[in-house]
Design a protein around this motif. Structure first.
Motif, mmCIF file in Angstrom:
data_model
loop_
_atom_site.group_PDB
_atom_site.id
_atom_site.type_symbol
_atom_site.label_atom_id
_atom_site.label_comp_id
_atom_site.label_asym_id
_atom_site.label_seq_id
_atom_site.Cartn_x
_atom_site.Cartn_y
_atom_site.Cartn_z
ATOM 1 N N GLY A 68 0.695 -1.232 0.160
ATOM 2 C CA GLY A 68 0.231 0.153 -0.096
ATOM 3 C C GLY A 68 0.832 1.232 0.101
ATOM 4 O O GLY A 68 1.472 1.670 -0.951
ATOM 5 N N ASP A 69 0.671 1.954 1.170
ATOM 6 C CA ASP A 69 1.553 3.230 1.218
ATOM 7 C C ASP A 69 3.043 3.036 1.447
ATOM 8 O O ASP A 69 3.370 2.021 2.183
ATOM 9 C CB ASP A 69 0.735 4.053 2.249
ATOM 10 C CG ASP A 69 -0.480 4.489 1.742
ATOM 11 O OD1 ASP A 69 -0.811 4.626 0.483
ATOM 12 O OD2 ASP A 69 -1.432 4.790 2.721
ATOM 13 N N VAL A 70 3.932 3.928 1.271
ATOM 14 C CA VAL A 70 5.325 3.923 1.598
ATOM 15 C C VAL A 70 5.521 5.216 2.522
ATOM 16 O O VAL A 70 5.189 6.322 1.830
ATOM 17 C CB VAL A 70 6.315 4.155 0.557
ATOM 18 C CG1 VAL A 70 7.617 4.073 1.090
ATOM 19 C CG2 VAL A 70 6.205 2.570 -0.356
ATOM 20 N N THR A 71 5.576 5.060 3.675
ATOM 21 C CA THR A 71 5.715 6.073 4.711
ATOM 22 C C THR A 71 7.358 6.645 5.074
ATOM 23 O O THR A 71 7.996 5.791 4.880
ATOM 24 C CB THR A 71 5.095 6.011 5.923
ATOM 25 O OG1 THR A 71 5.445 4.869 6.420
ATOM 26 C CG2 THR A 71 3.573 5.797 5.659
ATOM 27 N N MET A 72 7.681 7.850 5.468
ATOM 28 C CA MET A 72 8.729 8.159 5.897
ATOM 29 C C MET A 72 8.910 8.000 7.402
ATOM 30 O O MET A 72 7.991 8.351 8.150
ATOM 31 C CB MET A 72 9.128 9.446 5.443
ATOM 32 C CG MET A 72 9.596 9.640 3.896
ATOM 33 S SD MET A 72 10.202 11.260 3.602
ATOM 34 C CE MET A 72 8.721 12.207 3.890
ATOM 35 N N ASP A 73 9.969 7.623 7.764
ATOM 36 C CA ASP A 73 10.331 7.754 9.351
ATOM 37 C C ASP A 73 11.148 8.988 9.595
ATOM 38 O O ASP A 73 12.358 9.053 9.260
ATOM 39 C CB ASP A 73 11.254 6.381 9.719
ATOM 40 C CG ASP A 73 11.711 6.553 11.074
ATOM 41 O OD1 ASP A 73 10.975 7.433 12.099
ATOM 42 O OD2 ASP A 73 12.346 5.635 11.548
ATOM 43 N N MET A 74 10.274 10.011 10.257
ATOM 44 C CA MET A 74 10.968 11.248 10.186
ATOM 45 C C MET A 74 11.688 11.503 11.915
ATOM 46 O O MET A 74 11.892 12.420 12.068
ATOM 47 C CB MET A 74 9.825 12.364 10.263
ATOM 48 C CG MET A 74 9.313 12.358 8.788
ATOM 49 S SD MET A 74 10.337 12.743 7.511
ATOM 50 C CE MET A 74 10.785 14.355 8.075
ATOM 51 N N THR A 75 12.057 10.447 12.343
ATOM 52 C CA THR A 75 12.859 10.312 13.634
ATOM 53 C C THR A 75 14.167 11.027 13.545
ATOM 54 O O THR A 75 14.640 10.779 12.368
ATOM 55 C CB THR A 75 12.947 9.187 14.347
ATOM 56 O OG1 THR A 75 13.645 7.903 13.568
ATOM 57 C CG2 THR A 75 11.689 8.507 14.746
ATOM 58 N N GLN A 76 14.604 11.813 14.399
ATOM 59 C CA GLN A 76 16.014 12.457 14.296
ATOM 60 C C GLN A 76 17.116 11.340 14.088
ATOM 61 O O GLN A 76 17.008 10.462 15.062
ATOM 62 C CB GLN A 76 15.997 13.127 15.650
ATOM 63 C CG GLN A 76 17.608 13.887 15.880
ATOM 64 C CD GLN A 76 17.666 15.228 15.185
ATOM 65 O OE1 GLN A 76 16.509 15.814 15.202
ATOM 66 N NE2 GLN A 76 18.370 15.397 14.364
ATOM 67 N N GLY A 77 17.994 11.725 13.435
ATOM 68 C CA GLY A 77 19.129 11.007 13.079
ATOM 69 C C GLY A 77 20.305 11.379 14.259
ATOM 70 O O GLY A 77 20.220 12.610 14.639
ATOM 71 N N ALA A 78 21.436 10.538 14.480
ATOM 72 C CA ALA A 78 22.321 11.164 15.358
ATOM 73 C C ALA A 78 23.216 12.257 14.625
ATOM 74 O O ALA A 78 23.388 12.307 13.508
ATOM 75 C CB ALA A 78 23.359 9.906 15.750
ATOM 76 N N LEU A 79 23.528 13.073 15.579
ATOM 77 C CA LEU A 79 24.268 14.332 15.103
ATOM 78 C C LEU A 79 25.856 14.343 15.118
ATOM 79 O O LEU A 79 26.244 13.912 16.114
ATOM 80 C CB LEU A 79 23.807 15.788 15.537
ATOM 81 C CG LEU A 79 22.353 16.153 15.763
ATOM 82 C CD1 LEU A 79 22.106 17.431 16.470
ATOM 83 C CD2 LEU A 79 21.955 15.919 14.159
ATOM 84 N N LYS A 80 26.570 14.344 14.213
ATOM 85 C CA LYS A 80 28.050 14.156 14.327
ATOM 86 C C LYS A 80 28.642 15.466 13.937
ATOM 87 O O LYS A 80 28.466 16.145 13.148
ATOM 88 C CB LYS A 80 28.444 12.904 13.149
ATOM 89 C CG LYS A 80 27.764 11.680 13.309
ATOM 90 C CD LYS A 80 28.280 10.822 12.405
ATOM 91 C CE LYS A 80 27.585 9.389 12.442
ATOM 92 N NZ LYS A 80 28.044 8.527 11.489
ATOM 93 N N SER A 81 29.811 15.700 14.917
ATOM 94 C CA SER A 81 30.544 17.039 14.783
ATOM 95 C C SER A 81 31.575 16.922 13.640
ATOM 96 O O SER A 81 32.291 15.757 13.640
ATOM 97 C CB SER A 81 31.195 17.346 16.070
ATOM 98 O OG SER A 81 31.962 18.184 16.033
ATOM 99 N N THR A 82 31.645 17.981 12.612
ATOM 100 C CA THR A 82 32.603 17.814 11.570
ATOM 101 C C THR A 82 33.229 19.008 11.926
ATOM 102 O O THR A 82 34.508 19.171 11.180
ATOM 103 C CB THR A 82 31.680 17.965 10.325
ATOM 104 O OG1 THR A 82 31.126 19.209 10.169
ATOM 105 C CG2 THR A 82 30.992 16.918 10.025
ATOM 106 N N GLN A 83 33.211 20.023 12.819
ATOM 107 C CA GLN A 83 33.772 21.378 12.729
ATOM 108 C C GLN A 83 34.102 21.987 11.528
ATOM 109 O O GLN A 83 34.904 23.134 11.456
ATOM 110 C CB GLN A 83 35.354 20.961 13.508
ATOM 111 C CG GLN A 83 35.342 20.089 14.629
ATOM 112 C CD GLN A 83 34.655 20.997 15.821
ATOM 113 O OE1 GLN A 83 34.685 22.225 15.635
ATOM 114 N NE2 GLN A 83 33.871 20.313 16.583
#
Length: 285
Positions: free
Chosen positions: A76-91
């Protein structure tokens, strides 16, 4: 037998689509800002058929007088998982991430689009060597809160606060807020109205159409107000960070094995139905 063959073929078609969704998630497990997709299934023409004649009225009957009959299940439908991903520091000062609900607004071939991918870089402005745009790796320009591409001073240090206000520091240490200069006609005093990075809250992600990679656009027949809202007060822009994909690779690999086994089972059911039909055709009276 025809019903079993149809059910198996419908199921195999849906499972193939599901396999494509899982494969897409696995392929983008390391893509910056990628949001995983989930597929749902639904029955096809399922109904309850009653037992014929007196068989449904036998006294002391334990089982139900009817049985389910259908033609398999389809995706049927394809939904998106909008949960927050991990934030990685790049400077890296041009790397941006969103902490909370929202997407960066970008310019896509003259129309507006949205993305969670914050790996921006500077793009020179034609006929203005002192300024630069911020663009994604695909070349989509980052927009300001006025809906126009955000122009920042070139060859300066850029600082972006949690609300998306941009400040530049030149070689002499002078800090300038990026914005629109206005002059009071009565006093002649000049002030700067800060321009913020446009971060929109996506109230209904299913109303957006996914394009290449992490880019989403609003379909032509979709009402913007029903999908897009203003930036939430709890949402923050994080400079020097990138948001990783929210795909759990171990979960997706397990899902892939489950889908493959389901496909094998449906293929075996199709093969068995074909063998039974061949046997029936060879019967002699």
């Amino acid at each position: 037998m025809n019903n079993s063959m149809i059910s198996a073929m419908v199921a195999m078609s849906g499972i193939q689509q599901k396999l494509g969704v899982v494969s897409d998630n696995i392929a983008n497990a390391d893509t910056v800002g990628y949001k995983g997709k989930q597929a749902t299934f639904e029955d096809v023409f399922t109904t309850v058929k009653q037992q014929p004649g007196a068989a449904s009225q036998l006294p002391g009957r334990v089982t139900a007088p009817g049985y389910n009959i259908g033609f398999g299940a389809r995706m049927g439908d394809v939904t998106m998982d909008m949960t927050q991903g991990a934030l990685k520091s790049t400077q890296n000062p041009t790397d941006l991430a969103i902490q909370g609900d929202g997407m960066f607004a970008v310019s896509v071939d003259g129309q507006q689009g949205w993305t969670r991918e914050g790996s921006f870089h500077y793009v020179p402005v034609a006929n203005d060597p002192k300024s630069a745009y911020m663009a994604t790796e695909q070349g989509y320009l980052l927009l300001g809160d006025d809906g126009q591409p955000l122009k920042v001073p070139a060859k300066t240090q850029i600082d972006i606060d949690a609300k998306g206000v941009v400040r530049s520091t030149d070689g002499q240490g002078k800090v300038t807020v990026v914005g629109t200069r206005t002059v009071d006609p009565n006093t002649g005093k000049e002030t700067i109205v800060p321009r913020r990075i446009q971060v929109d809250r996506i109230t209904h992600p299913e109303g957006l159409q996914q394009m290449d990679g992490n880019l989403f656009v609003l379909p032509a027949n979709q009402n913007r107000a029903s999908v897009i809202g203003p930036m939430s007060a709890a949402t923050e822009v994080r400079q020097g960070f990138l948001e990783a994909s929210n795909v759990d690779l171990s979960t997706e690999m397990t899902e892939m094995m489950t889908v493959q086994r389901a496909y094998q089972l449906a293929a075996r059911a199709l093969s068995s139905s074909d063998q039974m039909m061949n046997l029936t055709n060879t019967l002699r009276g």
